[in-house]
Design an enzyme around this catalytic site. Structure first.
Site, PDB file in Angstrom:
ATOM      1  N   ARG A   4      47.704  35.967  41.518  1.00  0.00           N
ATOM      2  CA  ARG A   4      47.083  36.586  40.278  1.00  0.00           C
ATOM      3  C   ARG A   4      47.594  35.574  39.107  1.00  0.00           C
ATOM      4  O   ARG A   4      48.744  35.598  38.854  1.00  0.00           O
ATOM      5  CB  ARG A   4      47.373  37.841  40.003  1.00  0.00           C
ATOM      6  CG  ARG A   4      46.446  38.607  39.132  1.00  0.00           C
ATOM      7  CD  ARG A   4      46.917  40.194  38.971  1.00  0.00           C
ATOM      8  NE  ARG A   4      46.651  41.067  40.067  1.00  0.00           N
ATOM      9  CZ  ARG A   4      45.440  41.333  40.547  1.00  0.00           C
ATOM     10  NH1 ARG A   4      44.645  41.155  39.878  1.00  0.00           N
ATOM     11  NH2 ARG A   4      45.551  41.881  41.978  1.00  0.00           N
TER      12      ARG A   4
ATOM     13  N   ARG B  11      41.193  34.760  32.883  1.00  0.00           N
ATOM     14  CA  ARG B  11      41.490  36.170  33.037  1.00  0.00           C
ATOM     15  C   ARG B  11      42.856  36.771  32.310  1.00  0.00           C
ATOM     16  O   ARG B  11      43.863  35.992  32.685  1.00  0.00           O
ATOM     17  CB  ARG B  11      41.316  36.635  34.373  1.00  0.00           C
ATOM     18  CG  ARG B  11      39.984  36.433  34.892  1.00  0.00           C
ATOM     19  CD  ARG B  11      39.794  37.203  36.267  1.00  0.00           C
ATOM     20  NE  ARG B  11      38.620  36.718  36.719  1.00  0.00           N
ATOM     21  CZ  ARG B  11      38.086  37.140  37.869  1.00  0.00           C
ATOM     22  NH1 ARG B  11      38.745  37.910  38.870  1.00  0.00           N
ATOM     23  NH2 ARG B  11      36.644  36.615  38.427  1.00  0.00           N
TER      24      ARG B  11
ATOM     25  N   SER C  84      34.332  39.037  46.843  1.00  0.00           N
ATOM     26  CA  SER C  84      33.470  40.276  46.577  1.00  0.00           C
ATOM     27  C   SER C  84      32.149  39.836  46.645  1.00  0.00           C
ATOM     28  O   SER C  84      31.822  38.531  46.150  1.00  0.00           O
ATOM     29  CB  SER C  84      33.821  41.103  45.435  1.00  0.00           C
ATOM     30  OG  SER C  84      33.715  40.347  44.266  1.00  0.00           O
TER      31      SER C  84
ATOM     32  N   GLU D 173      42.576  40.462  48.348  1.00  0.00           N
ATOM     33  CA  GLU D 173      41.131  40.183  48.461  1.00  0.00           C
ATOM     34  C   GLU D 173      40.874  38.812  48.050  1.00  0.00           C
ATOM     35  O   GLU D 173      41.547  38.061  47.334  1.00  0.00           O
ATOM     36  CB  GLU D 173      40.825  40.846  47.081  1.00  0.00           C
ATOM     37  CG  GLU D 173      39.481  40.857  46.674  1.00  0.00           C
ATOM     38  CD  GLU D 173      38.918  41.406  45.332  1.00  0.00           C
ATOM     39  OE1 GLU D 173      37.899  41.088  44.615  1.00  0.00           O
ATOM     40  OE2 GLU D 173      39.717  42.328  44.772  1.00  0.00           O
TER      41      GLU D 173
ATOM     42  N   ARG E 171      43.594  31.910  45.682  1.00  0.00           N
ATOM     43  CA  ARG E 171      43.836  32.917  46.800  1.00  0.00           C
ATOM     44  C   ARG E 171      43.473  32.235  48.253  1.00  0.00           C
ATOM     45  O   ARG E 171      43.965  32.490  49.284  1.00  0.00           O
ATOM     46  CB  ARG E 171      43.187  34.069  46.454  1.00  0.00           C
ATOM     47  CG  ARG E 171      43.501  34.676  45.620  1.00  0.00           C
ATOM     48  CD  ARG E 171      43.235  36.214  45.319  1.00  0.00           C
ATOM     49  NE  ARG E 171      43.624  37.041  44.246  1.00  0.00           N
ATOM     50  CZ  ARG E 171      43.269  38.004  43.689  1.00  0.00           C
ATOM     51  NH1 ARG E 171      42.690  38.809  44.507  1.00  0.00           N
ATOM     52  NH2 ARG E 171      43.733  38.638  42.704  1.00  0.00           N
TER      53      ARG E 171
END
Length: 508
Positions: A345, A330, A420, A417, A471
């Protein structure tokens, strides 16, 4: 560290529901239990480039293969429900141009009618030429037929261009939204569930960056020299921890009937677009490969969605449930600040992703199943977390509804986070061309008692993060740190780390 390495070498690596072994018979038993297709012919179709499961074309309206590959967006429904679509676009803070889509659609409908009219005229001319005619009349009809053919070719070319433009502009229109989703920005998201409480420390705590340095687990400086910012090397027990997280996650999710996959990590840009992402838009999160039509994947959702592209599945084969491991890439455009430092990140990471294809009436139930699996995994690791029903403006274009899980990260002093779960209904399947044939009794047609197959329907697709490694490492290192500078390994992961219970500072 040498002792730890020796202990790792003794870990039996079998595919069972609790750990991975090299012994051949348990491995075969695993594949017999988890990878066996419901119908042998179905698995062959799922992983081949052969024709669809059913020997039926995806569309009955055109012999043009390029037309068959166009997204089956229901533009008539969008036009007839303009107000609801407009409100949905506004609530989701989307930049979709609904007026442009509707204008192009009306132009396309008008041009289609014109094309059909000329085709009918041409057919009438052809019928007339089959009869007895005076030479002059035959010559006149031949000239008329030639003129109609030329006009038709021009209009059909214009129609293809108009259809392509319509498809391009319509890509930005988001999925409709579940009526229970909170309206507003991220702050409007509703807490659905909360598990555990923050750990209380009796000593000054460190963030994962400091822990990683003190325990010799990661190296950002060397990675920055080699690859650039937001890349990293994992070292020593951190490598074992990554493997443990992934192997434990796979074994737990496979107990729920999911088939394990590894996926390509380079895909065609068109597949990215059909899954609802914009590979070349402003602030895109997608790495495109210059001079090609290919991209690096940001999630395994994309290549897994493409497995069944342009196919008609048997209803008896549904649901299809996959747990896919891949590396993800990403750009993290626009991300900056202390809240995104370290592993939180990054540009490249490992992830295990769940993906489900099911009947439309089952998708809400599977959405609940996916979020329950995530919650069970994180509860087993002893994390303090909350599940959020994400507000409209925080939904990606494909999502009808999305639940996020945020875990407490004491070193960062906030929730972050970690996963999801999204129900994308038929948004992706319409673009990817994934349908199923209902298992209904054959209907007898009017012509000589010929049986008609039931009409196909679009599947619903869902995706959910089972384990995003960086994470998870942030959570585990920061929550399980000890006063002596060590970090405890959660009990479920220990069998996958050669029995290592504590990651200790290295002797200098």
């Amino acid at each position: 560290m040498g002792l730890h390495t020796l202990r790792l070498a003794t870990v039996p690596l079998t595919f069972t529901t609790s750990r991975l072994f090299l012994n051949p018979s348990p491995t075969l038993a695993f594949f017999s239990r988890y990878v066996q297709p419901r119908k042998p012919s179905f698995l062959l179709r799922a992983f081949s480039n052969s024709t669809a499961v059913q020997d039926t074309p995806l569309t009955q309206t055109s012999s043009d293969s390029s037309a068959a590959r166009k997204a089956a967006i229901d533009f008539k429904w969008i036009r007839d429900n303009k107000e609801a679509v407009e409100i949905n676009i506004k609530n989701r803070n989307s930049n979709a141009d609904l007026e442009a889509v509707l204008e192009l659609y009306e132009n396309m409908v008008t041009l289609q009618k014109e094309v059909e009219g000329i085709r009918e005229e041409r057919n009438n001319v052809a019928k007339k030429m089959k009869g007895k005619l005076e030479p002059s009349e035959r010559e006149r009809l031949a000239e008329e037929g030639k003129s109609l053919k030329e006009s038709l070719a021009t209009l059909e070319e214009d129609l293809v261009k108009l259809q392509d433009e319509l498809q391009h502009v319509a890509r930005s229109i988001p999925n409709m939204t579940h009526p229970d989703v909170p309206v507003g920005g991220e702050d409007s998201s509703a807490v659905r569930k909360q598990v555990g409480s923050p750990r209380e420390f009796s000593f000054p705590i460190k963030d994962h960056l400091q822990l990683g340095k003190d325990l010799d687990l990661m190296d950002f400086d060397s990675a920055a020299e080699v690859s650039g910012s937001k890349f990293f090397y994992l070292k020593n027990e951190a490598v074992l921890l990554e493997m443990a997280l992934l192997n434990w996650t796979l074994s737990e999710v496979m107990k729920k009937g999911f088939t394990p996959l590894t996926t390509p990590e380079i895909v065609r840009s068109s597949i990215v677009e059909k899954c609802g992402f914009q590979p070349r838009g402003d602030n895109t999160q997608v790495y495109s490969i210059d001079g090609t039509d290919q991209c690096l994947i940001g999630t395994a959702e994309i290549p897994v969605g493409g497995i069944h592209m342009d196919s008609i599945l048997l209803e008896s084969a549904l649901p299809l449930k996959y747990i896919a491991f891949s590396h993800c890439f990403r750009t993290e455009a626009g991300a900056a600040g202390a809240a995104t430092k370290g592993l939180y990140r990054v540009h490249q990471f490992s992830k295990a992703e769940m993906f489900v294809l099911c009947r439309p009436e089952d998708s809400e139930s599977f959405h609940n199943e996916l979020i329950q699996i995530e919650e069970d995994l994180f509860t087993s690791l002893g994390l303090h977390f909350k599940t959020l029903d994400m507000a409209t403006a925080d939904l990606g274009a494909p999502a009808y509804r999305k639940f996020d899980i945020e875990a407490w990260m004491p070193g960062l002093g906030r929730f972050g986070e970690i996963s999801s779960a999204s129900n994308c209904t038929d948004y992706q399947s319409r673009r990817l061309g994934i349908r199923f044939r209902p298992s209904e009794p054959l209907q007898t047609g009017s012509k000589k008692g010929k049986a008609n197959l039931p009409s196909t329907k679009f599947v619903h697709t869902l995706n959910a993060t089972a384990c995003a490694v960086p994470r998870m490492m942030v959570c585990l290192l920061e929550n399980y740190q000890q006063e002596d500078g060590s970090a405890v390994v959660p009990e479920p992961l220990r069998p996958f780390m050669g029995g290592i219970e504590v990651i200790k500072p290295k002797l200098r």
